[in-house]
Scaffold this motif. Structure first.
Motif, PDB file in Angstrom:
ATOM      1  N   THR A   5      54.506  37.939  59.693  1.00  0.00           N
ATOM      2  CA  THR A   5      54.449  38.767  60.904  1.00  0.00           C
ATOM      3  C   THR A   5      53.088  39.446  61.038  1.00  0.00           C
ATOM      4  O   THR A   5      52.590  39.623  62.148  1.00  0.00           O
ATOM      5  N   ALA A   6      52.486  39.804  59.903  1.00  0.00           N
ATOM      6  CA  ALA A   6      51.158  40.433  59.939  1.00  0.00           C
ATOM      7  C   ALA A   6      50.109  39.452  60.465  1.00  0.00           C
ATOM      8  O   ALA A   6      49.234  39.825  61.250  1.00  0.00           O
ATOM      9  N   VAL A   7      50.204  38.192  60.037  1.00  0.00           N
ATOM     10  CA  VAL A   7      49.269  37.171  60.521  1.00  0.00           C
ATOM     11  C   VAL A   7      49.475  36.949  62.017  1.00  0.00           C
ATOM     12  O   VAL A   7      48.504  36.854  62.781  1.00  0.00           O
ATOM     13  N   LEU A   8      50.718  36.874  62.442  1.00  0.00           N
ATOM     14  CA  LEU A   8      51.012  36.674  63.859  1.00  0.00           C
ATOM     15  C   LEU A   8      50.432  37.819  64.694  1.00  0.00           C
ATOM     16  O   LEU A   8      49.788  37.583  65.731  1.00  0.00           O
ATOM     17  N   ALA A   9      50.627  39.044  64.251  1.00  0.00           N
ATOM     18  CA  ALA A   9      50.079  40.201  64.967  1.00  0.00           C
ATOM     19  C   ALA A   9      48.553  40.139  65.003  1.00  0.00           C
ATOM     20  O   ALA A   9      47.941  40.387  66.051  1.00  0.00           O
ATOM     21  N   ALA A  10      47.936  39.791  63.887  1.00  0.00           N
ATOM     22  CA  ALA A  10      46.472  39.719  63.834  1.00  0.00           C
ATOM     23  C   ALA A  10      45.932  38.628  64.768  1.00  0.00           C
ATOM     24  O   ALA A  10      44.919  38.823  65.438  1.00  0.00           O
ATOM     25  N   LEU A  11      46.608  37.494  64.819  1.00  0.00           N
ATOM     26  CA  LEU A  11      46.155  36.405  65.686  1.00  0.00           C
ATOM     27  C   LEU A  11      46.265  36.774  67.169  1.00  0.00           C
ATOM     28  O   LEU A  11      45.356  36.488  67.955  1.00  0.00           O
ATOM     29  N   PHE A  12      47.358  37.415  67.539  1.00  0.00           N
ATOM     30  CA  PHE A  12      47.494  37.809  68.943  1.00  0.00           C
ATOM     31  C   PHE A  12      46.537  38.946  69.293  1.00  0.00           C
ATOM     32  O   PHE A  12      46.046  39.017  70.425  1.00  0.00           O
ATOM     33  N   ALA A  13      46.254  39.836  68.339  1.00  0.00           N
ATOM     34  CA  ALA A  13      45.248  40.878  68.586  1.00  0.00           C
ATOM     35  C   ALA A  13      43.870  40.245  68.770  1.00  0.00           C
ATOM     36  O   ALA A  13      43.070  40.712  69.586  1.00  0.00           O
ATOM     37  N   LEU A  14      43.612  39.170  68.044  1.00  0.00           N
ATOM     38  CA  LEU A  14      42.349  38.456  68.175  1.00  0.00           C
ATOM     39  C   LEU A  14      42.242  37.746  69.528  1.00  0.00           C
ATOM     40  O   LEU A  14      41.164  37.683  70.131  1.00  0.00           O
ATOM     41  N   ALA A  15      43.338  37.227  70.032  1.00  0.00           N
ATOM     42  CA  ALA A  15      43.326  36.481  71.292  1.00  0.00           C
ATOM     43  C   ALA A  15      43.132  37.387  72.512  1.00  0.00           C
ATOM     44  O   ALA A  15      42.563  36.953  73.527  1.00  0.00           O
ATOM     45  N   THR A  70      54.108  51.106  61.924  1.00  0.00           N
ATOM     46  CA  THR A  70      54.768  51.984  62.895  1.00  0.00           C
ATOM     47  C   THR A  70      53.726  52.633  63.802  1.00  0.00           C
ATOM     48  O   THR A  70      53.911  52.705  65.026  1.00  0.00           O
ATOM     49  N   ILE A  71      52.630  53.083  63.220  1.00  0.00           N
ATOM     50  CA  ILE A  71      51.539  53.659  64.017  1.00  0.00           C
ATOM     51  C   ILE A  71      50.973  52.602  64.963  1.00  0.00           C
ATOM     52  O   ILE A  71      50.741  52.874  66.148  1.00  0.00           O
ATOM     53  N   LEU A  72      50.790  51.388  64.450  1.00  0.00           N
ATOM     54  CA  LEU A  72      50.269  50.310  65.294  1.00  0.00           C
ATOM     55  C   LEU A  72      51.226  49.990  66.439  1.00  0.00           C
ATOM     56  O   LEU A  72      50.795  49.727  67.565  1.00  0.00           O
ATOM     57  N   LEU A  73      52.527  50.058  66.188  1.00  0.00           N
ATOM     58  CA  LEU A  73      53.509  49.812  67.240  1.00  0.00           C
ATOM     59  C   LEU A  73      53.407  50.865  68.336  1.00  0.00           C
ATOM     60  O   LEU A  73      53.433  50.541  69.528  1.00  0.00           O
ATOM     61  N   VAL A  74      53.272  52.112  67.951  1.00  0.00           N
ATOM     62  CA  VAL A  74      53.123  53.191  68.940  1.00  0.00           C
ATOM     63  C   VAL A  74      51.852  52.973  69.767  1.00  0.00           C
ATOM     64  O   VAL A  74      51.858  53.134  70.995  1.00  0.00           O
ATOM     65  N   LEU A  75      50.779  52.564  69.104  1.00  0.00           N
ATOM     66  CA  LEU A  75      49.533  52.297  69.820  1.00  0.00           C
ATOM     67  C   LEU A  75      49.688  51.124  70.789  1.00  0.00           C
ATOM     68  O   LEU A  75      49.149  51.152  71.906  1.00  0.00           O
ATOM     69  N   CYS A  76      50.431  50.099  70.381  1.00  0.00           N
ATOM     70  CA  CYS A  76      50.659  48.944  71.264  1.00  0.00           C
ATOM     71  C   CYS A  76      51.464  49.338  72.500  1.00  0.00           C
ATOM     72  O   CYS A  76      51.168  48.886  73.613  1.00  0.00           O
ATOM     73  N   VAL A  77      52.453  50.179  72.316  1.00  0.00           N
ATOM     74  CA  VAL A  77      53.253  50.649  73.463  1.00  0.00           C
ATOM     75  C   VAL A  77      52.369  51.446  74.417  1.00  0.00           C
ATOM     76  O   VAL A  77      52.415  51.250  75.642  1.00  0.00           O
ATOM     77  N   HIS A  91      42.258  51.893  78.078  1.00  0.00           N
ATOM     78  CA  HIS A  91      42.872  50.628  77.684  1.00  0.00           C
ATOM     79  C   HIS A  91      41.927  49.770  76.836  1.00  0.00           C
ATOM     80  O   HIS A  91      42.337  49.218  75.811  1.00  0.00           O
ATOM     81  N   ILE A  92      40.684  49.687  77.238  1.00  0.00           N
ATOM     82  CA  ILE A  92      39.734  48.825  76.520  1.00  0.00           C
ATOM     83  C   ILE A  92      39.385  49.382  75.141  1.00  0.00           C
ATOM     84  O   ILE A  92      39.492  48.661  74.143  1.00  0.00           O
ATOM     85  N   PRO A  93      38.992  50.659  75.011  1.00  0.00           N
ATOM     86  CA  PRO A  93      38.702  51.162  73.653  1.00  0.00           C
ATOM     87  C   PRO A  93      39.933  51.140  72.735  1.00  0.00           C
ATOM     88  O   PRO A  93      39.808  50.857  71.536  1.00  0.00           O
ATOM     89  N   LEU A  94      41.111  51.433  73.290  1.00  0.00           N
ATOM     90  CA  LEU A  94      42.319  51.379  72.468  1.00  0.00           C
ATOM     91  C   LEU A  94      42.579  49.947  72.010  1.00  0.00           C
ATOM     92  O   LEU A  94      43.009  49.723  70.878  1.00  0.00           O
ATOM     93  N   GLY A  95      42.288  48.982  72.868  1.00  0.00           N
ATOM     94  CA  GLY A  95      42.434  47.584  72.483  1.00  0.00           C
ATOM     95  C   GLY A  95      41.528  47.220  71.320  1.00  0.00           C
ATOM     96  O   GLY A  95      41.922  46.488  70.409  1.00  0.00           O
ATOM     97  N   VAL A  96      40.315  47.744  71.328  1.00  0.00           N
ATOM     98  CA  VAL A  96      39.391  47.521  70.211  1.00  0.00           C
ATOM     99  C   VAL A  96      39.978  48.120  68.934  1.00  0.00           C
ATOM    100  O   VAL A  96      39.973  47.493  67.869  1.00  0.00           O
ATOM    101  N   GLY A  97      40.516  49.319  69.043  1.00  0.00           N
ATOM    102  CA  GLY A  97      41.128  49.958  67.876  1.00  0.00           C
ATOM    103  C   GLY A  97      42.320  49.190  67.347  1.00  0.00           C
ATOM    104  O   GLY A  97      42.483  49.026  66.131  1.00  0.00           O
ATOM    105  N   ILE A  98      43.145  48.696  68.236  1.00  0.00           N
ATOM    106  CA  ILE A  98      44.311  47.901  67.826  1.00  0.00           C
ATOM    107  C   ILE A  98      43.858  46.636  67.113  1.00  0.00           C
ATOM    108  O   ILE A  98      44.414  46.255  66.077  1.00  0.00           O
TER     109      ILE A  98
END
Length: 139
Positions: A5-15, A70-77, A91-98
Motif C-alpha cells: 500500500t505504501a508503494v501504491l500511495a507513493a506511485l500515485f503521489a508521483l503521478a 494518518t497524518i498523510l490521510l488528513v492531508l490528502c482529504v 493546493h499546489i504547495p500541499l501537493g508538493v508536501g504530500i
C-alpha cells in the motif's frame, strides 16, 4: 501488506504532478485523471493506515507508521477539498508536501526490519559515559 500500500500511495503521489501539468499544458482530459488519481491515492493511504495499525497492534511493529499515514490521510482529504474548491495557492504547495511525505514514508517502511528492536533511547538523550582517565588528566 504495508509495503504494497505504501508503494501504491507513493506511485500515485508521483503521478499527480504529471497529470496536473498535462492539464495545464492543454490536455484537458488529464484533469479528470488527476481527480481519479487523487481518489486512488487517498484510498491507498487509507489502506496504508489500516495496514500500519495491523503491523503495530498485531505484529508488534512501530506505531510511527500508523501515525504518519494518518497524518498523510488528513492531508490528502484537505488536498482534495482544496482542489475541488480551486484554491490553487494552497493546493499546489500541499501537493508538493504530500509527494515528499509519501516518498519519505515508503522508504522508511522498506528500511524497517521486522523483528528488529528499536533503540530505547536516541544517542542524544542517552546518559553520558563515565569520564575516562584521559579526560580527567586534561581537566
Amino acid at each position: 501488506m504495508l509495503r504494497g500500500t505504501a508503494v501504491l500511495a507513493a506511485l500515485f503521489a508521483l503521478a499527480q504532478p504529471f497529470l496536473a501539468g498535462g492539464f495545464l499544458q492543454g490536455i484537458y482530459p488529464l484533469l479528470d485523471a488527476h481527480m481519479m488519481a487523487a481518489m486512488i491515492l487517498s484510498t491507498a493511504v487509507l489502506l496504508s493506515v489500516i495496514a500500519a495499525l495491523l503491523v503495530w497492534r498485531l505484529g508488534g511493529g512501530p506505531s510511527v507508521f500508523a501515525l504518519r499515514y494518518t497524518i498523510l490521510l488528513v492531508l490528502c482529504v484537505a488536498q482534495i477539498s482544496l482542489g475541488f474548491s480551486r484554491v490553487l495557492i494552497l493546493h499546489i504547495p500541499l501537493g508538493v508536501g504530500i509527494f515528499v511525505l509519501a516518498e519519505k514514508f515508503v522508504t522508511d517502511v522498506f528500511r524497517h526490519k521486522p523483528g528488529a528492536e528499536p533503540a530505547t533511547e536516541p544517542a542524544e538523550h542517552a546518559e553520558p559515559a563515565e569520564p575516562t582517565e584521559t579526560a580527567e588528566v586534561q581537566a
